[in-house]
Write a protein that holds these residues in place. Structure first.
Motif, PDB file in Angstrom:
ATOM      1  N   ILE A 344       0.966  -1.250  -0.072  1.00 49.22           N
ATOM      2  CA  ILE A 344       0.033  -0.082   0.084  1.00 49.22           C
ATOM      3  C   ILE A 344       0.877   1.332  -0.280  1.00 49.22           C
ATOM      4  O   ILE A 344       0.509   2.433  -0.636  1.00 49.22           O
ATOM      5  CB  ILE A 344      -0.734  -0.020   1.102  1.00 49.22           C
ATOM      6  CG1 ILE A 344      -1.862  -1.145   0.999  1.00 49.22           C
ATOM      7  CG2 ILE A 344      -1.593   1.201   1.430  1.00 49.22           C
ATOM      8  CD1 ILE A 344      -2.477  -1.317   2.466  1.00 49.22           C
ATOM      9  N   LEU A 345       1.765   1.229   0.819  1.00 52.26           N
ATOM     10  CA  LEU A 345       2.737   2.499   0.745  1.00 52.26           C
ATOM     11  C   LEU A 345       3.750   2.717  -0.295  1.00 52.26           C
ATOM     12  O   LEU A 345       3.982   3.737  -0.665  1.00 52.26           O
ATOM     13  CB  LEU A 345       3.709   2.286   1.992  1.00 52.26           C
ATOM     14  CG  LEU A 345       3.246   2.405   3.679  1.00 52.26           C
ATOM     15  CD1 LEU A 345       4.225   1.932   4.329  1.00 52.26           C
ATOM     16  CD2 LEU A 345       2.751   4.010   3.808  1.00 52.26           C
ATOM     17  N   LEU A 346       3.798   1.644  -1.117  1.00 50.07           N
ATOM     18  CA  LEU A 346       4.613   1.731  -2.353  1.00 50.07           C
ATOM     19  C   LEU A 346       3.860   2.041  -3.611  1.00 50.07           C
ATOM     20  O   LEU A 346       4.348   2.825  -4.633  1.00 50.07           O
ATOM     21  CB  LEU A 346       5.444   0.342  -2.794  1.00 50.07           C
ATOM     22  CG  LEU A 346       6.581   0.048  -1.565  1.00 50.07           C
ATOM     23  CD1 LEU A 346       6.998  -1.178  -1.940  1.00 50.07           C
ATOM     24  CD2 LEU A 346       7.598   1.176  -1.774  1.00 50.07           C
ATOM     25  N   PHE A 347       2.384   1.621  -3.565  1.00 48.11           N
ATOM     26  CA  PHE A 347       1.645   1.712  -4.831  1.00 48.11           C
ATOM     27  C   PHE A 347       0.390   2.252  -4.384  1.00 48.11           C
ATOM     28  O   PHE A 347      -0.347   2.772  -5.757  1.00 48.11           O
ATOM     29  CB  PHE A 347       1.352   0.392  -5.399  1.00 48.11           C
ATOM     30  CG  PHE A 347       2.742  -0.265  -5.708  1.00 48.11           C
ATOM     31  CD1 PHE A 347       3.642   0.142  -6.709  1.00 48.11           C
ATOM     32  CD2 PHE A 347       3.167  -1.304  -4.987  1.00 48.11           C
ATOM     33  CE1 PHE A 347       4.801  -0.450  -7.021  1.00 48.11           C
ATOM     34  CE2 PHE A 347       4.468  -2.124  -5.171  1.00 48.11           C
ATOM     35  CZ  PHE A 347       5.214  -1.615  -6.433  1.00 48.11           C
ATOM     36  N   GLY A 348      -0.332   2.326  -3.348  1.00 42.12           N
ATOM     37  CA  GLY A 348      -1.543   2.662  -3.112  1.00 42.12           C
ATOM     38  C   GLY A 348      -1.834   4.137  -2.484  1.00 42.12           C
ATOM     39  O   GLY A 348      -3.075   4.410  -2.486  1.00 42.12           O
ATOM     40  N   THR A 349      -0.669   4.921  -1.969  1.00 45.38           N
ATOM     41  CA  THR A 349      -1.208   6.104  -1.329  1.00 45.38           C
ATOM     42  C   THR A 349      -1.614   7.251  -2.354  1.00 45.38           C
ATOM     43  O   THR A 349      -2.379   8.006  -1.718  1.00 45.38           O
ATOM     44  CB  THR A 349       0.267   6.693  -0.698  1.00 45.38           C
ATOM     45  OG1 THR A 349       1.299   6.563  -1.701  1.00 45.38           O
ATOM     46  CG2 THR A 349       0.483   5.683   0.496  1.00 45.38           C
ATOM     47  N   PRO A 350      -1.427   7.180  -3.700  1.00 47.66           N
ATOM     48  CA  PRO A 350      -2.064   8.246  -4.506  1.00 47.66           C
ATOM     49  C   PRO A 350      -3.802   8.427  -4.338  1.00 47.66           C
ATOM     50  O   PRO A 350      -4.087   9.381  -4.514  1.00 47.66           O
ATOM     51  CB  PRO A 350      -1.716   7.861  -5.799  1.00 47.66           C
ATOM     52  CG  PRO A 350      -0.147   7.125  -5.687  1.00 47.66           C
ATOM     53  CD  PRO A 350      -0.609   6.369  -4.309  1.00 47.66           C
ATOM     54  N   LEU A 351      -4.147   7.130  -3.956  1.00 47.64           N
ATOM     55  CA  LEU A 351      -5.732   7.003  -3.894  1.00 47.64           C
ATOM     56  C   LEU A 351      -6.066   7.719  -2.434  1.00 47.64           C
ATOM     57  O   LEU A 351      -7.232   8.313  -2.555  1.00 47.64           O
ATOM     58  CB  LEU A 351      -6.375   5.755  -3.903  1.00 47.64           C
ATOM     59  CG  LEU A 351      -6.269   5.011  -5.195  1.00 47.64           C
ATOM     60  CD1 LEU A 351      -6.626   3.509  -5.175  1.00 47.64           C
ATOM     61  CD2 LEU A 351      -7.148   5.891  -6.094  1.00 47.64           C
ATOM     62  N   LEU A 352      -5.263   7.990  -1.545  1.00 45.98           N
ATOM     63  CA  LEU A 352      -5.832   8.426  -0.386  1.00 45.98           C
ATOM     64  C   LEU A 352      -6.156   9.831  -0.149  1.00 45.98           C
ATOM     65  O   LEU A 352      -6.873  10.455   0.567  1.00 45.98           O
ATOM     66  CB  LEU A 352      -4.636   8.192   0.676  1.00 45.98           C
ATOM     67  CG  LEU A 352      -4.269   6.769   1.042  1.00 45.98           C
ATOM     68  CD1 LEU A 352      -3.164   6.874   2.098  1.00 45.98           C
ATOM     69  CD2 LEU A 352      -5.690   5.911   1.398  1.00 45.98           C
ATOM     70  N   LYS A 353      -5.508  10.731  -1.235  1.00 43.10           N
ATOM     71  CA  LYS A 353      -5.844  12.081  -1.313  1.00 43.10           C
ATOM     72  C   LYS A 353      -7.331  12.424  -1.669  1.00 43.10           C
ATOM     73  O   LYS A 353      -7.667  13.534  -1.567  1.00 43.10           O
ATOM     74  CB  LYS A 353      -4.986  12.817  -2.265  1.00 43.10           C
ATOM     75  CG  LYS A 353      -5.084  12.507  -3.750  1.00 43.10           C
ATOM     76  CD  LYS A 353      -3.915  13.117  -4.696  1.00 43.10           C
ATOM     77  CE  LYS A 353      -4.352  12.583  -6.071  1.00 43.10           C
ATOM     78  NZ  LYS A 353      -3.168  13.592  -6.996  1.00 43.10           N
ATOM     79  N   PHE A 354      -7.754  11.587  -2.452  1.00 41.14           N
ATOM     80  CA  PHE A 354      -9.373  11.685  -2.659  1.00 41.14           C
ATOM     81  C   PHE A 354     -10.483  11.249  -1.393  1.00 41.14           C
ATOM     82  O   PHE A 354     -11.605  11.041  -1.625  1.00 41.14           O
ATOM     83  CB  PHE A 354      -9.603  10.676  -3.814  1.00 41.14           C
ATOM     84  CG  PHE A 354      -8.916  11.065  -5.094  1.00 41.14           C
ATOM     85  CD1 PHE A 354      -9.012  12.161  -5.854  1.00 41.14           C
ATOM     86  CD2 PHE A 354      -7.934  10.120  -5.458  1.00 41.14           C
ATOM     87  CE1 PHE A 354      -8.319  12.604  -6.956  1.00 41.14           C
ATOM     88  CE2 PHE A 354      -7.126  10.626  -6.388  1.00 41.14           C
ATOM     89  CZ  PHE A 354      -7.331  11.629  -7.392  1.00 41.14           C
ATOM     90  N   LEU A 355      -9.981  10.774  -0.127  1.00 39.69           N
ATOM     91  CA  LEU A 355     -10.648  10.591   0.815  1.00 39.69           C
ATOM     92  C   LEU A 355     -11.274  11.743   1.477  1.00 39.69           C
ATOM     93  O   LEU A 355     -10.353  12.302   2.105  1.00 39.69           O
ATOM     94  CB  LEU A 355      -9.949   9.512   1.464  1.00 39.69           C
ATOM     95  CG  LEU A 355     -10.796   8.803   2.953  1.00 39.69           C
ATOM     96  CD1 LEU A 355     -11.783   8.014   2.465  1.00 39.69           C
ATOM     97  CD2 LEU A 355      -9.809   8.442   3.981  1.00 39.69           C
TER      98      LEU A 355
END
Length: 734
Positions: A344-355
């Motif tokens: 998640i830290l390597l590939f998934g964090t870009p989605l978190l800014k939409f939360l």
């Protein structure tokens, strides 16, 4: 073949993380779910601790990996959690340090490392033993208070405001101030998230709604651009692995004592909550958990947390519950969760800014609602007013005074509870049941009666300076004009102090001056050694200390069978009504609930009889081989006589409902009467003196049933009368 129980007992292995029976598929699945659930929870708690949200994810990477390799618990989960986060956030607020500021980023990891140091000290001093002195109501009240405090801190974020800090009244003022930032769409998203998760938790508990609602929030932003309508989003989260943070202990030059005390408090809270929760799982699965080894695991996970800049790491009851629901049985789960968080830290964090922040806030609040012990508070309110008061004081202490004072109040309350139970142990007076050969508490056996001219007093605790007054006053208040001997059943007294020994010697002289013999009996010989060592040898030399109650009574000139006092006609002084008089276990076991239990068990048995008769009708041997299969087990002969009355009434009601025919009910009642009479004959053989009490009791029970259920009782009574007349006609003449 190794049994499950034996395999569970083999907990200490060369690799503690693999303790328990590995179920690879379930453990890996549990780890993935735990990591996904940890995303919103950890990010929210990181914000509460005054850190950027990414540090919540860092706390779900290295710290839980270290814990997995050090713990002896097969399935417990750790991570960034509510209480330590709240305590750190409260400390920052009290020091005037802005959340997510450079100063906060320096201080928080230092606090984590100090917590780790405290755990090493706890480990060296084997402080895990302290947990057994923390009562469940104290810990439940403390956890609930922390949960409620953090929920109140987060409330303004539901409608687009900022989080509050401090205690209840400060939080109330902050919410009033933040009302000007109210944004309806944000509030709808936040409240909607809370309601959906809570409803699904009740109706669809297996579905990981925390993860689903996080994804729903991201999708809503991508589709409807909520930020353009005033909804706040999480700031952009930079991906990648955490950097090593070297602790800057120079921050301790400001308010060093407060920081040290707070870090100690955090360590104590983590230790208490996590060891208690770990112990609950250990009992559930018969695992062997080493509390001292767990302290070392807590030190390791907090050291790891501090080195990546995270706030203190705690055991997570909610995430452990998730892992348990997916049948996790080893720390392969934690290793999998750490690996998932790495992805998640390597590939998934870009989605978190939409939360959306209101959605994240709703997720965090529902997780916190889960730790509030509503059910415990209600259970204590119904069962123990004293323990409920302890729960509420602990809860209110945290809510009104803050977590630090809450910890202090909790510790004081815990030791106060222990002290009160030592000072005020249970104590009862004993008597004899006619025809029985033992001594029974008078307050729970209304058939028991005192021996004439005699008090027999059982004290169920150690005698020392704080409770010797209660011991003496109980006996003095029970002395009557005709009392000639007092016997203390001291089987519950394992130790005694010098004050109590001196007072016993004075008390014995006081009784002798009134012509009353005094004996202490049924204790272990070591108590005699202790009394002699403390200067009370005369109590032994002069025959006060006797081996058994019977020997003491013999010394006082009493021989079996003992003459008993006549029962009081008005029933005063008895805890239970006369209709509950019996010579068996039910009153002893259930007290005032005995009659309700009899009725419930009669209905259980009636239902089983209906099932047994399905398609076969009433068989002659239905009571010959039929066992009374109740939750209680085998019913004694005396209680059985009463049980048949309740069963007959239950069968009559089933007949009125059309569940069985009147004929079947009548046949069953006839078999019951035959079984009852066999029981009476047997009781007469075993205990002739009990028959008068039995017959009296039978009349009283039937009078009671006649008043409660007149129609059903009338039919049963008429059937009995008809059967007796029939038996008399069929009986051969002599």
């Amino acid at each position: 073949m190794v049994t499950k129980q034996n395999s569970q007992k083999k907990q200490k292995t060369s690799a503690p993380w693999i303790a328990g029976k590995v179920n690879l598929k379930q453990d890996v699945l549990s780890g993935i779910i735990v990591a996904l659930v940890s995303i919103p929870i950890s990010m929210g708690y990181a914000q509460i601790a005054g850190l950027p949200v990414i540090y919540g994810l860092y706390g779900s990477l290295l710290p839980i990996l270290v814990f997995a390799f050090l713990t002896t618990s097969p399935q417990f989960v750790v991570g960034v959690d509510a209480m330590p986060a709240a305590m750190v956030g409260g400390l920052l607020a009290s020091m005037g340090i802005q959340a997510e500021s450079e100063e906060a980023l320096k201080l928080v990891p230092v606090i984590s490392i100090l917590v780790a140091i405290w755990f090493v000290i706890f480990y060296l001093f084997r402080a895990g033993r302290i947990v057994k002195y923390i009562s469940t109501p104290v810990m439940g009240g403390f956890i609930s208070g922390v949960g409620a405090s953090i929920i109140l801190m987060q409330v303004p974020k539901l409608w687009g405001g900022s989080a509050g800090t401090g205690e209840l009244f400060r939080l109330a003022r902050h919410m009033a101030k933040e009302r000007h930032s109210f944004q309806l769409l944000s509030f709808g998203l936040g409240i909607g998230t809370v309601l959906i998760i809570l409803l699904c938790r009740k109706w669809l508990p297996k579905i990981p709604m925390l993860v689903i609602m996080m994804l729903v929030g991201v999708i809503l932003q991508l589709v409807f651009h909520l930020d353009e309508h005033g909804v706040k989003l999480l700031p952009e989260v930079a991906g990648g692995l955490p950097h090593l943070v070297l602790p800057d202990f120079r921050v301790l030059k400001y308010e060093t004592v407060d920081i040290l005390v707070q870090s100690l408090s955090i360590a104590a809270v983590i230790m208490t909550q996590t060891l208690l929760a770990t112990g609950n799982y250990a009992m559930k699965y018969q695992d062997q958990v080493d509390n001292n080894q767990e302290l070392l695991a807590y030190a390791g996970m907090n050291l790891a947390g501090g080195l990546v800049g995270c706030c203190p790491i705690n055991g997570s009851v909610s995430r452990s519950g998730v892992a348990d629901s997916f049948k996790c049985r080893s720390q392969v789960m934690s290793i999998t969760a750490s690996a998932t968080m790495l992805v998640i830290l390597l590939f998934g964090t870009p989605l978190l800014k939409f939360l959306p922040i209101p959605v994240l806030t709703g997720i965090v609040m529902t997780a916190l609602i889960g730790i509030i012990e509503f059910s415990m508070a209600e259970r204590l309110r119904k069962s123990s007013k004293n323990e409920w008061t302890v729960f509420m004081i602990s809860f209110g202490g945290v809510l009104l005074l803050g977590t630090v004072y809450g910890v202090m109040i909790g510790c004081i309350l815990s030791f106060a509870v222990v002290a009160v139970k030592a000072v005020v142990p249970t104590a009862v007076f004993l008597g004899r049941i006619p025809g029985e050969g033992n001594f029974y508490p008078l307050n729970r056996n209304t058939s028991a009666r005192p021996i004439k001219n005699t008090l027999i007093y059982r004290f169920n605790g150690n005698l020392f300076f704080a409770n010797i007054d209660r011991f003496e006053n109980d006996i003095k208040n029970a002395i009557k004009e005709d009392t000639k001997q007092i016997v203390v059943d001291a089987r519950g007294i394992d130790n005694i102090d010098i004050t109590a020994v001196d007072r016993l010697m004075v008390f014995r002289k006081y009784l002798l001056d009134q012509g009353i013999h005094f004996y202490i009996t049924e204790h272990e010989g070591i108590l005699n050694d202790r009394i002699r060592f403390l200067g009370g040898g005369s109590l032994i030399d002069e025959g006060v200390m006797r081996r058994t109650i019977t020997l003491a009574l013999r010394d006082a000139g009493l021989r079996k069978p003992y003459e008993l006092e006549e029962p009081e006609e008005d029933g005063k002084g008895k805890n239970f009504i006369e209709s509950e008089e019996r010579l068996a276990e039910f009153q002893w076991a259930f007290g005032e609930e005995a009659e309700n239990r009899f009725e419930k068990m009669a209905w259980e048995t009636a239902e089983q009889l209906v099932a047994a008769m399905a398609g076969e009708g009433v068989q002659k041997d239905i009571f010959g081989s039929y066992q009374l299969k109740t939750t209680w087990g085998l019913i004694g002969r005396y209680d059985e006589d009463e049980f048949w009355d309740y069963l007959e009434i239950a069968l009559e009601q089933l007949a009125n409902q059309g569940r069985i025919t009147k004929e079947d009910a009548s046949n069953l009642e006839q078999l019951i009467e035959e079984r009852r009479e066999r029981g009476v004959v047997r009781l007469q053989e075993l205990n002739p003196k009990a028959m008068d009490i039995l017959l009296k009791h039978r009349r009283e029970i039937r009078d009671q049933l006649k008043a409660q259920l007149p129609e059903e009782y009338a039919r049963v009574h008429n059937l009995r009368k008809e059967r007796r007349l029939k038996q008399e006609k069929e009986r051969p003449t002599q």
